[in-house]
Design a protein around this motif. Structure first.
Motif, short mmCIF file in Angstrom:
data_model
loop_
_atom_site.label_atom_id
_atom_site.label_comp_id
_atom_site.label_asym_id
_atom_site.label_seq_id
_atom_site.Cartn_x
_atom_site.Cartn_y
_atom_site.Cartn_z
N PRO A 226 36.25 38.99 41.67
CA PRO A 226 35.96 40.39 41.33
C PRO A 226 36.10 40.60 39.82
O PRO A 226 37.06 40.09 39.21
CB PRO A 226 37.03 41.16 42.10
CG PRO A 226 37.46 40.24 43.19
CD PRO A 226 37.34 38.86 42.63
N ALA A 228 37.22 42.91 38.13
CA ALA A 228 38.45 43.58 37.73
C ALA A 228 39.60 42.62 37.43
O ALA A 228 40.54 42.98 36.72
CB ALA A 228 38.89 44.57 38.82
N ILE A 229 39.54 41.40 37.95
CA ILE A 229 40.66 40.48 37.71
C ILE A 229 40.32 39.42 36.66
O ILE A 229 41.13 38.56 36.36
CB ILE A 229 41.10 39.79 39.01
CG1 ILE A 229 40.07 38.75 39.47
CG2 ILE A 229 41.38 40.79 40.12
CD1 ILE A 229 40.58 37.83 40.55
N HIS A 257 41.38 42.84 45.78
CA HIS A 257 40.26 43.39 45.03
C HIS A 257 38.94 43.27 45.81
O HIS A 257 38.04 44.10 45.68
CB HIS A 257 40.13 42.70 43.66
CG HIS A 257 41.08 43.25 42.65
ND1 HIS A 257 40.82 44.39 41.93
CD2 HIS A 257 42.31 42.83 42.24
CE1 HIS A 257 41.83 44.66 41.11
NE2 HIS A 257 42.76 43.71 41.29
N THR A 260 39.02 46.23 48.32
CA THR A 260 38.79 47.54 47.72
C THR A 260 37.42 47.61 47.02
O THR A 260 36.92 48.71 46.76
CB THR A 260 39.87 47.86 46.69
OG1 THR A 260 39.86 46.85 45.65
CG2 THR A 260 41.25 47.89 47.35
#
Length: 262
Positions: A226, A228-229, A257, A260
């Motif tokens: 993801p 976001a990481i 992640h 979500t």
């Protein structure tokens, strides 16, 4: 009756009685009485001492038909506890319904496969004392930060405490292997399950070490991390730098992640 070691089975028969006794003495056998399974007894150099131990229920499994005949003659007390077959194909829960110990001089050519099978049945296998190629023994017992630390190190150390006990020279075997050997002990730890998806955890570990020279950010690209990481500092490290707990943490982050969608 003399058994000729078979190369295709990876047989190297231990001849040193002192080392055989030392291996047997490495079994802790906590929570006696306990069932013990010897894998690949060959000519019974370990078996002869195991049958004398009090408080154990001994089973042996041997794939070599010639060795099976020899063992039946030498150890009639084993009776139906002598299993002719391949441990890799054994239906473990049908024989052992409670925690048991494993001991053996594992054939070098399938030692990793045996350990993966043990890992599969980790909630039954409470302890393992085994002799392996020293290089493999070093790898399994290695801690993070070392070049020898790898996939088996992480996966086994997730569920077992591992001790390198002692090394064994080639001269005590017939035929002599071309490498040093090592004896290790695995003791089941208290981890019942992972807080993350176990299959994803295994994929992260394997993918990380299959590209061990790369940072995890690049090594794990095939897992479609993801976005976001992607800035996580942990991803700047290589697989060999992460402890078991950090691999669990990383897998948990990836999993959360993904759920979500962030």
């Amino acid at each position: 009756m003399t058994i000729r070691p078979k190369k295709f089975l990876g047989q190297h028969f231990l001849r040193d009685q002192n080392i055989a006794r030392k291996i047997i003495e490495s079994l802790s056998l906590q929570g006696e009485p306990r069932k013990v399974l010897e894998i690949g007894p060959g000519m019974g150099v370990l078996t002869q001492y195991l049958v004398m131990l009090k408080g154990i229920d001994l089973y042996v499994i041997e794939i070599d038909k010639e060795s099976v005949i020899y063992l039946k003659e030498k150890f009639p007390q084993l009776k139906d506890h002598l299993i002719e077959g391949d441990f890799l194909e054994m239906d473990v829960p049908s024989v052992f319904r409670a925690p048991f110990s494993i001991i053996g001089n594992f054939p070098y050519n399938i030692s990793s496969q045996i350990l993966f099978k043990i890992l599969e049945h980790r909630n039954l296998v409470a302890e393992v004392v085994c002799m392996l190629q020293k290089e493999v023994a070093d790898r399994i017992s290695s801690q993070h930060g070392n070049k020898t630390y790898g996939i088996l190190s992480v996966l086994l150390q997730t569920y077992y405490s591992i001790e390198f006990l002692f090394k064994v020279s080639p001269g005590v075997f017939h035929p002599q292997p071309k490498v040093m050997s090592g004896v290790i002990r695995l003791t089941r730890n208290e981890r019942v399950s992972l807080p993350c998806d176990e299959n994803l955890f295994t994929r992260v570990v394997k993918q990380g070490f299959n590209n061990r020279r790369k940072t995890l950010r690049n090594a794990l690209k095939n897992l479609n991390l993801p976005p976001a990481i992607s800035t996580r500092a942990m991803l700047d490290k290589r697989a060999e730098q992460l402890s078991v707990e950090e691999f669990i943490q990383l897998t948990l982050i990836i999993e959360q992640h993904r759920v979500t969608g962030v």
